[in-house]
Design a protein around this motif. Structure first.
Motif, PDB file in Angstrom:
ATOM      1  N   GLU A  73       0.823  -1.219   0.000  1.00 54.17           N
ATOM      2  CA  GLU A  73       0.000   0.000   0.000  1.00 54.17           C
ATOM      3  C   GLU A  73       0.853   1.265   0.000  1.00 54.17           C
ATOM      4  O   GLU A  73       0.392   2.340  -0.390  1.00 54.17           O
ATOM      5  CB  GLU A  73      -0.929   0.030   1.229  1.00 54.17           C
ATOM      6  N   ASN A  74       2.102   1.148   0.453  1.00 53.33           N
ATOM      7  CA  ASN A  74       2.949   2.333   0.546  1.00 53.33           C
ATOM      8  C   ASN A  74       3.484   2.753  -0.817  1.00 53.33           C
ATOM      9  O   ASN A  74       3.584   1.961  -1.756  1.00 53.33           O
ATOM     10  CB  ASN A  74       4.129   2.070   1.490  1.00 53.33           C
ATOM     11  N   GLU A 130       1.714   1.322  -4.013  1.00 55.93           N
ATOM     12  CA  GLU A 130       0.323   1.782  -3.877  1.00 55.93           C
ATOM     13  C   GLU A 130      -0.682   0.793  -4.463  1.00 55.93           C
ATOM     14  O   GLU A 130      -1.567   1.155  -5.235  1.00 55.93           O
ATOM     15  CB  GLU A 130       0.165   3.176  -4.504  1.00 55.93           C
ATOM     16  N   ARG A 139      -3.219  -2.736  -3.406  1.00 58.04           N
ATOM     17  CA  ARG A 139      -3.967  -3.235  -2.257  1.00 58.04           C
ATOM     18  C   ARG A 139      -3.644  -4.712  -1.988  1.00 58.04           C
ATOM     19  O   ARG A 139      -3.706  -5.531  -2.916  1.00 58.04           O
ATOM     20  CB  ARG A 139      -5.461  -3.084  -2.531  1.00 58.04           C
ATOM     21  N   GLY A 168      -3.791   4.141  -7.362  1.00 58.27           N
ATOM     22  CA  GLY A 168      -3.247   4.376  -6.029  1.00 58.27           C
ATOM     23  C   GLY A 168      -4.100   3.814  -4.921  1.00 58.27           C
ATOM     24  O   GLY A 168      -5.322   3.863  -4.968  1.00 58.27           O
ATOM     25  N   PHE A 169      -3.437   3.255  -3.951  1.00 60.27           N
ATOM     26  CA  PHE A 169      -4.071   2.783  -2.734  1.00 60.27           C
ATOM     27  C   PHE A 169      -3.103   3.183  -1.627  1.00 60.27           C
ATOM     28  O   PHE A 169      -1.976   3.594  -1.885  1.00 60.27           O
ATOM     29  CB  PHE A 169      -4.259   1.255  -2.802  1.00 60.27           C
ATOM     30  N   SER A 170      -3.509   3.095  -0.378  1.00 56.10           N
ATOM     31  CA  SER A 170      -2.634   3.571   0.688  1.00 56.10           C
ATOM     32  C   SER A 170      -2.983   2.864   1.990  1.00 56.10           C
ATOM     33  O   SER A 170      -4.088   2.325   2.127  1.00 56.10           O
ATOM     34  CB  SER A 170      -2.803   5.079   0.869  1.00 56.10           C
ATOM     35  N   PRO A 171      -2.071   2.886   2.953  1.00 56.67           N
ATOM     36  CA  PRO A 171      -2.418   2.343   4.270  1.00 56.67           C
ATOM     37  C   PRO A 171      -3.635   3.068   4.853  1.00 56.67           C
ATOM     38  O   PRO A 171      -4.486   2.453   5.509  1.00 56.67           O
ATOM     39  CB  PRO A 171      -1.155   2.624   5.100  1.00 56.67           C
ATOM     40  N   LYS A 228      -6.737   1.599   3.393  1.00 57.82           N
ATOM     41  CA  LYS A 228      -6.992   0.277   3.967  1.00 57.82           C
ATOM     42  C   LYS A 228      -7.617   0.407   5.355  1.00 57.82           C
ATOM     43  O   LYS A 228      -8.611  -0.245   5.671  1.00 57.82           O
ATOM     44  CB  LYS A 228      -5.663  -0.493   4.053  1.00 57.82           C
TER      45      LYS A 228
END
Lengths: 155, 357
Positions: A130-131, A135, A137, B221-224, B227
């Motif tokens: 995720e970082n 990025e 999931r 884009g995804f991120s902590p 989540k």
């Protein structure tokens, strides 16, 4: 169903990409994947422990797969190859991710492109896909492995 | 230089880092629509791709799918003939500016990076400096909204280059307008960066009136944080992340949503709003950046950029009857036809180029 085997570590054009930095290890990022639609029937459904195998002591193969989670289906349409002769020594976690790094053109919104992230440990902490700059999931962890001098071992 | 060009002379050389192939941001979409606009009015543009991030098979795709392409480095630009250069670039070799010093150059800024840095809370100082150098080096600067022009003055960029004007982006009419959807789905589209406030649409699912709704998020884009938000709000099964959508997938997304939520705090133009408008999808947004200029009175606006205001605007949409929604979507479509087609954009650029020739 195997269409082709990726023989190189897939390098994404991150602006801050460094060749020896562990976050380079995202597989299944070929944008050619996005040019076709993949139907569930084209891809084997397998138990997650049967998704991978070693062809020799240094190569791990990830089979094509579909994996259901969060009400969606994550599909890796292509056989992926991880060559540990190109990867530095250490312990790794092999994670299935929703691949946000490649354009997905599949009109079936329930289906998404999956990728494989090879997470390393930095200062004792696991990298999270995720970082930045990955990025992506996390969907599931497939297996932990240890790499040493080009060889790979299951943990 | 790799090229598929057949002609020797062009009206303009459009210099870009990105074509509408695996587009990473909004520039690719503008290029696509500028291209269709130029074709419609008979203007001849050469598309020069430099300092790009494409791999070999993507380069091949660019050359196959688009005519009048040249791919090379800045020192190969003289091989192409046109009276002026029109830049869309956001990364470049510093020597490019030296080369362009004795040429006529129009620079379109699709996003002021100093605003991007501030609204996203990130350090872009190196890129900001590059953009400022480009501003100072060109003959004319084009911004994509009046709001961006205000930012331009706010940051004293007019002292770098006072020759500045506004040309709004345009969109090719896909003819896909249709009546209201009743899918109980809220749509969000764009990169998942702080300035776009993707968390607002997710928080909304816990609010009264929205218990039957789900959210579709189309974007990279995804991120902590993303989540954890899903876990904290217990909405994992009500939010569908579609990833980086293109082509038919994007069309499916628009077909599936009832409303487009754009709670951004900074939006230089808002191409996504135009995409929704031509499909008859009502929009809930902040009156920031280009959004107010595109939509006029034909949107459900929040009073400010707080979550509470956004929730209020979403409730206005929820309570609106069918006639109100029709009035809003038809009114927005009318504005699109008047001001924001690809042809309007291309004609404005061509007029500008003529003033410089």
């Amino acid at each position: 169903m195997s269409r082709s085997i990726s023989t190189e570590i897939e390098l994404i054009s991150y602006y801050n990409y460094h060749k020896n930095y562990p976050t380079a290890y995202l597989f299944g990022s070929e944008s050619t994947l996005s040019q076709e639609y993949f139907h569930s029937s084209q891809v084997f459904y397998q138990n997650k422990y049967s998704l991978f195998y070693k062809t020799n002591n240094s190569t791990l193969i990830i089979r094509p797969f579909r994996m259901e989670k969060f009400g969606q289906v994550y599909i890796n349409p292509q056989e992926l190859l991880i060559d540990f002769q190109k990867i530095k020594n250490g312990t790794y976690k092999i994670i299935v991710v929703h691949n946000f790094q490649v354009e997905d053109r599949n009109p079936n919104l329930r289906e998404c492109l999956a990728g494989i992230f090879l997470a390393s440990q930095i200062d004792g902490k696991w990298e999270e896909p995720e970082n930045y700059p990955i990025e992506c999931r996390t969907i599931d962890t497939l297996v932990y492995v240890y790499a040493e001098n080009g060889q790979v071992f299951y943990l | 230089m790799i090229t598929n060009i057949k002609d020797q002379e062009y009206d303009v050389i459009e210099v870009t880092n990105e074509m509408p192939v695996n587009r990473k941001g909004g520039v690719g979409s503008v290029i696509e629509n500028l291209g269709s606009g130029f074709r419609s009015i008979g203007a001849k543009a050469l598309w020069f791709l430099l300092d790009h991030n494409y791999r070999d098979f993507e380069v091949e795709r660019v050359l196959t799918e688009f005519p009048d392409i040249a791919i090379g480095s800045y020192d190969e630009l003289p091989l192409c003939k046109a009276p002026l250069f029109h830049l869309h670039i956001y990364q470049h070799d510093p020597l490019l500016l030296q080369y362009l010093m004795s040429r006529k150059v129009v620079l379109t800024i699709h996003s002021l990076l100093i605003c991007e840095a501030q609204s996203n809370g990130i350090d872009l100082s190196w890129s900001v400096k590059q953009q400022e150098d480009m501003i100072a080096a060109c003959n004319k600067v084009v911004l994509v909204s009046q709001s961006e022009l205000q930012n331009y003055y706010k940051y004293n960029y007019h002292k770098l280059n006072p020759n500045v004007t506004v040309i709004h982006n345009g969109l090719r009419n896909s003819g896909s307008f249709r009546n209201q959807r009743k899918n109980d789905v809220i749509g969000f589209c764009g990169r998942l960066v702080p300035r776009k406030r993707p968390e607002y649409v997710q928080k909304l699912l816990r609010e009264k009136g929205f218990s039957n709704y789900s959210v579709m998020i189309a974007g990279r884009g995804f991120s902590p944080y993303a989540k954890n938000l899903l876990l904290d709000l217990k909405i994992q099964d009500r939010v569908q992340f579609l990833g980086w959508c293109g082509g038919e997938r994007l069309k499916s997304f628009y077909d599936a949503i009832d409303v487009m939520a754009i709670p951004s705090t900074y939006e230089p133009f808002g191409m996504i709003a135009l995409e929704a408008v031509i499909r008859g999808i009502p929009i809930v947004c902040n009156r920031v950046g280009g959004l107010g200029e595109i939509l006029g009175d034909y949107a459900f606006y929040s009073d400010d950029d707080t979550y509470e205001s956004f929730r209020g605007a979403m409730n206005m949409w929820l309570k609106a009857d069918s006639k109100k929604i029709t009035d809003i979507t038809r009114g927005a479509l009318q504005r699109y036809y008047l001001n924001f087609t690809d042809i309007t954009m291309a004609q404005k650029y061509l007029n500008l180029f003529r003033t410089l020739n």
